[in-house]
Design a protein around this motif. Structure first.
Motif, PDB file in Angstrom:
ATOM      1  N   ASP A  91     -27.043 -44.663  -9.849  1.00 12.01           N
ATOM      2  CA  ASP A  91     -28.170 -45.872 -10.890  1.00 12.01           C
ATOM      3  C   ASP A  91     -27.898 -45.381 -11.998  1.00 12.01           C
ATOM      4  O   ASP A  91     -28.870 -44.619 -12.554  1.00 12.01           O
ATOM      5  CB  ASP A  91     -29.425 -45.489 -10.199  1.00 12.01           C
ATOM      6  N   LEU A  92     -27.219 -45.246 -13.028  1.00 13.82           N
ATOM      7  CA  LEU A  92     -27.008 -44.275 -14.367  1.00 13.82           C
ATOM      8  C   LEU A  92     -28.473 -45.607 -15.080  1.00 13.82           C
ATOM      9  O   LEU A  92     -29.013 -44.207 -15.913  1.00 13.82           O
ATOM     10  CB  LEU A  92     -26.074 -45.387 -15.024  1.00 13.82           C
ATOM     11  N   GLU A 134     -21.214 -42.717 -14.144  1.00 13.00           N
ATOM     12  CA  GLU A 134     -22.881 -43.731 -12.579  1.00 13.00           C
ATOM     13  C   GLU A 134     -21.158 -43.780 -11.900  1.00 13.00           C
ATOM     14  O   GLU A 134     -20.223 -44.147 -12.111  1.00 13.00           O
ATOM     15  CB  GLU A 134     -22.356 -45.415 -13.258  1.00 13.00           C
TER      16      GLU A 134
END
Length: 136
Positions: A91-92, A134
């Motif tokens: 979850d960037l 990500e």
């Protein structure tokens, strides 16, 4: 052959600032903190991954390093062109927001790269570039 990454090394210019960044901003755990004279080596790593560590070391730590080499390395660190570490997250956006809110120096907002990655980048207190990819 079965190889894994066990340790990698990044230089620091201020051990306390680097410790605060890796521990408090990135959430790494401290595995070792060793001083020798006015030099200090701090080993940190991601929680739950005891086999992977980053050793934060003084750029002058190797006695074979000349004064000219030390000046070159320190200058490159200040520009952010000497060393980098690439981390991964699923979850960037959330990771980026947390690191930025904790005071991370933003180099690049989350970006879709033309080579197929989505990533962002920060600088640690010594100038090392920390890229976060990500994982999809």
């Amino acid at each position: 052959m079965n190889l894994t990454i066990h340790w990698t090394f990044l230089p620091h210019t201020d051990p306390d600032a680097s410790l605060a960044f890796y521990r408090d901003v990135l959430g790494f755990e401290v595995r070792n903190d060793v001083g020798y004279g006015d030099l200090r080596w701090i080993t940190v790593g991601p929680v739950g991954q005891p086999g992977t560590s980053v050793v934060l070391e003084p750029p002058a730590g190797d006695p074979r390093t000349t004064d000219e080499e030390r000046r070159t390395v320190t200058g490159m660190m200040a520009k952010g062109t000497y060393a980098r570490l690439v981390l991964a997250t699923d979850d960037l956006d959330a990771t980026f927001a947390r690191v930025k809110a904790a005071g991370g120096e933003v180099v690049q907002e989350p970006t879709e790269q033309p080579y197929g990655l989505r990533d962002s980048a920060f600088r640690d207190p010594a100038g090392n570039v920390i890229r976060i990819n990500e994982v999809r």
